[in-house]
Design a protein around this motif. Structure first.
Motif, PDB file in Angstrom:
ATOM      1  N   GLY A   1       1.228  10.077  -6.174  1.00  6.77           N
ATOM      2  CA  GLY A   1       0.759  11.370  -5.703  1.00  6.77           C
ATOM      3  C   GLY A   1      -0.016  11.346  -4.405  1.00  6.77           C
ATOM      4  O   GLY A   1      -0.340  12.406  -3.859  1.00  6.77           O
ATOM      5  N   GLU A   2      -0.308  10.171  -3.878  1.00 10.68           N
ATOM      6  CA  GLU A   2      -1.132  10.090  -2.668  1.00 10.68           C
ATOM      7  C   GLU A   2      -0.299  10.098  -1.390  1.00 10.68           C
ATOM      8  O   GLU A   2       0.889   9.785  -1.391  1.00 10.68           O
ATOM      9  CB  GLU A   2      -1.983   8.826  -2.691  1.00 10.68           C
ATOM     10  CG  GLU A   2      -3.091   8.832  -3.718  1.00 10.68           C
ATOM     11  CD  GLU A   2      -4.098   7.716  -3.500  1.00 10.68           C
ATOM     12  OE1 GLU A   2      -5.173   7.785  -4.093  1.00 10.68           O
ATOM     13  OE2 GLU A   2      -3.800   6.776  -2.723  1.00 10.68           O
TER      14      GLU A   2
ATOM     15  N   THR B   1       6.107  10.400   2.276  1.00  7.80           N
ATOM     16  CA  THR B   1       6.918  11.188   1.346  1.00  7.80           C
ATOM     17  C   THR B   1       6.152  12.369   0.763  1.00  7.80           C
ATOM     18  O   THR B   1       6.626  13.512   0.781  1.00  7.80           O
ATOM     19  CB  THR B   1       7.439  10.303   0.199  1.00  7.80           C
ATOM     20  OG1 THR B   1       8.294   9.292   0.730  1.00  7.80           O
ATOM     21  CG2 THR B   1       8.223  11.135  -0.809  1.00  7.80           C
ATOM     22  N   ASN B   2       4.965  12.109   0.231  1.00  5.87           N
ATOM     23  CA  ASN B   2       4.200  13.190  -0.393  1.00  5.87           C
ATOM     24  C   ASN B   2       3.727  14.220   0.632  1.00  5.87           C
ATOM     25  O   ASN B   2       3.576  15.408   0.315  1.00  5.87           O
ATOM     26  CB  ASN B   2       3.014  12.624  -1.182  1.00  5.87           C
ATOM     27  CG  ASN B   2       3.474  11.957  -2.464  1.00  5.87           C
ATOM     28  OD1 ASN B   2       4.332  12.472  -3.163  1.00  5.87           O
ATOM     29  ND2 ASN B   2       2.910  10.798  -2.768  1.00  5.87           N
ATOM     30  N   ALA B   3       3.508  13.788   1.860  1.00  2.00           N
ATOM     31  CA  ALA B   3       3.152  14.736   2.914  1.00  2.00           C
ATOM     32  C   ALA B   3       4.295  15.708   3.156  1.00  2.00           C
ATOM     33  O   ALA B   3       4.090  16.915   3.351  1.00  2.00           O
ATOM     34  CB  ALA B   3       2.803  13.994   4.200  1.00  2.00           C
ATOM     35  N   VAL B   4       5.524  15.187   3.130  1.00  2.00           N
ATOM     36  CA  VAL B   4       6.705  16.041   3.299  1.00  2.00           C
ATOM     37  C   VAL B   4       6.828  17.016   2.130  1.00  2.00           C
ATOM     38  O   VAL B   4       7.040  18.222   2.322  1.00  2.00           O
ATOM     39  CB  VAL B   4       7.985  15.179   3.419  1.00  2.00           C
ATOM     40  CG1 VAL B   4       9.238  16.046   3.323  1.00  2.00           C
ATOM     41  CG2 VAL B   4       7.987  14.402   4.736  1.00  2.00           C
ATOM     42  N   LEU B   5       6.671  16.513   0.919  1.00  2.00           N
ATOM     43  CA  LEU B   5       6.813  17.364  -0.268  1.00  2.00           C
ATOM     44  C   LEU B   5       5.711  18.413  -0.353  1.00  2.00           C
ATOM     45  O   LEU B   5       5.920  19.498  -0.909  1.00  2.00           O
ATOM     46  CB  LEU B   5       6.809  16.503  -1.537  1.00  2.00           C
ATOM     47  CG  LEU B   5       7.948  15.483  -1.668  1.00  2.00           C
ATOM     48  CD1 LEU B   5       7.808  14.699  -2.972  1.00  2.00           C
ATOM     49  CD2 LEU B   5       9.309  16.163  -1.613  1.00  2.00           C
ATOM     50  N   ARG B   6       4.533  18.101   0.183  1.00  2.00           N
ATOM     51  CA  ARG B   6       3.401  19.033   0.133  1.00  2.00           C
ATOM     52  C   ARG B   6       3.309  19.903   1.392  1.00  2.00           C
ATOM     53  O   ARG B   6       2.374  20.664   1.565  1.00  2.00           O
ATOM     54  CB  ARG B   6       2.103  18.237  -0.038  1.00  2.00           C
ATOM     55  CG  ARG B   6       1.939  17.670  -1.434  1.00  2.00           C
ATOM     56  CD  ARG B   6       1.109  16.385  -1.475  1.00  2.00           C
ATOM     57  NE  ARG B   6      -0.174  16.484  -0.819  1.00  2.00           N
ATOM     58  CZ  ARG B   6      -1.040  15.459  -0.714  1.00  2.00           C
ATOM     59  NH1 ARG B   6      -0.723  14.275  -1.238  1.00  2.00           N
ATOM     60  NH2 ARG B   6      -2.185  15.614  -0.104  1.00  2.00           N
TER      61      ARG B   6
ATOM     62  N   PHE C   1       0.858  -1.189   0.000  1.00  2.00           N
ATOM     63  CA  PHE C   1       0.000   0.000   0.000  1.00  2.00           C
ATOM     64  C   PHE C   1       0.890   1.233   0.000  1.00  2.00           C
ATOM     65  O   PHE C   1       1.837   1.325   0.800  1.00  2.00           O
ATOM     66  CB  PHE C   1      -0.871  -0.041   1.260  1.00  2.00           C
ATOM     67  CG  PHE C   1      -2.002   0.940   1.311  1.00  2.00           C
ATOM     68  CD1 PHE C   1      -2.726   1.280   0.183  1.00  2.00           C
ATOM     69  CD2 PHE C   1      -2.380   1.507   2.527  1.00  2.00           C
ATOM     70  CE1 PHE C   1      -3.796   2.166   0.252  1.00  2.00           C
ATOM     71  CE2 PHE C   1      -3.448   2.384   2.617  1.00  2.00           C
ATOM     72  CZ  PHE C   1      -4.159   2.725   1.473  1.00  2.00           C
ATOM     73  N   GLY C   2       0.630   2.189  -0.880  1.00  2.00           N
ATOM     74  CA  GLY C   2       1.475   3.365  -0.890  1.00  2.00           C
ATOM     75  C   GLY C   2       1.243   4.259  -2.091  1.00  2.00           C
ATOM     76  O   GLY C   2       0.168   4.244  -2.700  1.00  2.00           O
ATOM     77  N   SER C   3       2.275   5.023  -2.431  1.00  2.00           N
ATOM     78  CA  SER C   3       2.166   5.992  -3.518  1.00  2.00           C
ATOM     79  C   SER C   3       3.018   5.566  -4.706  1.00  2.00           C
ATOM     80  O   SER C   3       3.109   4.378  -4.998  1.00  2.00           O
ATOM     81  CB  SER C   3       2.553   7.384  -3.006  1.00  2.00           C
ATOM     82  OG  SER C   3       3.856   7.376  -2.446  1.00  2.00           O
ATOM     83  N   SER C   4       3.676   6.524  -5.371  1.00  2.00           N
ATOM     84  CA  SER C   4       4.350   6.216  -6.640  1.00  2.00           C
ATOM     85  C   SER C   4       5.540   5.274  -6.487  1.00  2.00           C
ATOM     86  O   SER C   4       5.841   4.510  -7.403  1.00  2.00           O
ATOM     87  CB  SER C   4       4.806   7.507  -7.326  1.00  2.00           C
ATOM     88  OG  SER C   4       5.643   8.267  -6.480  1.00  2.00           O
TER      89      SER C   4
ATOM     90  N   SER D   1      11.055  18.706   8.065  1.00  2.00           N
ATOM     91  CA  SER D   1       9.758  18.028   7.987  1.00  2.00           C
ATOM     92  C   SER D   1       9.936  16.515   7.880  1.00  2.00           C
ATOM     93  O   SER D   1       9.207  15.743   8.513  1.00  2.00           O
ATOM     94  CB  SER D   1       8.966  18.551   6.787  1.00  2.00           C
ATOM     95  OG  SER D   1       7.728  17.879   6.672  1.00  2.00           O
ATOM     96  N   ALA D   2      10.924  16.093   7.072  1.00  2.00           N
ATOM     97  CA  ALA D   2      11.175  14.652   6.913  1.00  2.00           C
ATOM     98  C   ALA D   2      11.589  14.027   8.235  1.00  2.00           C
ATOM     99  O   ALA D   2      11.161  12.915   8.581  1.00  2.00           O
ATOM    100  CB  ALA D   2      12.252  14.423   5.851  1.00  2.00           C
TER     101      ALA D   2
END
Length: 342
Positions: A180-181, A208-213, A137-140, A255-256
């Motif tokens: 992207g999720e 990861t995407n939470a950090v980037l966003r 389960f995850g993103s890209s 953030s990371a």
């Protein structure tokens, strides 16, 4: 009948050559010059590995079973059928390229590792000879963005490793990655993408995407804890995977860092395993002297074939070790995780 043979052979050779060109993996990217002797040697090894890998994939495919050739001769196929068989052979060659780590081995972090902890559901299913379902389960980076072929994404590499380790077991690895999720979007499809699969193990890559966003790490951690609670209520084992070490993630270092700290706290609270991808990839670069561009592609974020392969290998080693301890009756505390945060 014989006058058609040269035509059919020429199609096979042409398609095979084209297929090989398309499927040759770019698992090791061009290297930049390094000044340290150790880095120079590492670069040379990676370059030689890439050459070896490409040569291996250009060898004639010999995966057809002895019964397949007579059948084809007895029942001539249309050109489309011949093309399909040629492409299948090329895919088999790429899939069986086992020398991706040739001379550049996939090594665990220098600090060593401990057991991932208890994976009782997976172990009990294997002992009983029952099918095992794993959901990635995850993103890209779960979906496999950056890999040159689906065969090289981490869920497929992990599935191949586990099937080699347990050849008589029926093991399925479902790729539920969506680019992207992050936690908010993933929670919306937790039921349909994960729980409806009735998994024995859920490997959840998140953050990861939470950090980037620039999302609040605390909010992400809260959603992850809620998700783990629901997954555990369904009886599944859980392993978390934190963000990757890469230039774009490193631009958000504060953030990371908070994200990884909070994910570890959630794992401690819910007694689940964590595979610390960030620390493992940082070790590749800083302690094993592997240039970043050899495990992260040009976008500065996603992993290369080699990166996905080594990530999957180390994760698989932890799962196999943990399952082995449970099967042998070793009492593994539920809160003992694979790698302690570095």
């Amino acid at each position: 009948m014989s006058r058609h043979c040269p035509f059919r052979l020429s199609i096979l050779l042409t398609v095979s050559a084209a297929g090989l060109a398309l499927l040759t993996p770019a698992s090791v990217l061009p290297l930049h010059a390094q000044t340290a002797p150790q880095q120079t040697a590492q670069q040379a090894a990676l370059s030689d590995s890439a050459k070896t890998e490409n040569k291996a994939e250009r060898k004639p495919a010999e995966t057809t079973s002895p019964q397949a050739a007579p059948s084809a001769a007895a029942n001539p196929a249309a050109p489309k059928g011949v093309t399909g068989k040629a492409i299948d052979k090329v895919k088999e060659v790429a899939k069986s390229a086992s020398d991706i780590f040739n001379r550049v081995p996939c090594l665990p972090p220098k600090g060593g590792s401990k057991s991932m902890g208890s994976l009782p559901r997976v172990a009990s299913k294997l002992v009983a000879g029952l099918p095992v379902v794993i959901v990635a389960f995850g993103s890209s980076s779960t979906a496999g963005y950056g890999a040159t072929s689906p065969d090289f994404n981490y869920p497929n590499r992990l599935a191949a490793q586990l099937r080699r380790q347990y050849p008589t077991a029926n093991i399925s690895v479902v790729n539920a990655g969506k680019g992207g999720e992050d936690a908010p979007e993933m929670m919306k499809r937790l039921e349909t993408s994960v729980l409806d699969m009735h998994p024995d193990l859920v490997i959840w890559q998140v953050g990861t995407n939470a950090v980037l966003r620039n999302l609040d790490p605390a909010e992400t951690a809260k959603l992850v804890e809620e998700g783990i609670t629901r997954i555990q209520a369904a009886g599944s084992d859980v392993v978390l995977i934190d963000p990757q070490y890469s230039p774009r993630v490193n631009e958000h270092a504060e953030s990371a860092g908070k994200m990884m700290s909070l994910l570890n706290k959630v794992a401690d609270l819910r007694k689940v395993g964590v595979f610390p991808r960030f620390a493992v990839m940082k070790d590749w670069h800083e302690k094993q002297a592997i240039p970043i561009e050899n495990f992260v592609i040009a976008d500065g974020l996603h992993m290369s074939d080699w990166g996905y392969a080594c990530f999957a290998q180390l994760l698989g080693d932890d799962i196999i070790r943990s399952v082995g301890q449970v099967k042998l009756g070793v009492a593994v505390p539920a809160d003992v995780r694979a790698y302690r945060p570095m």
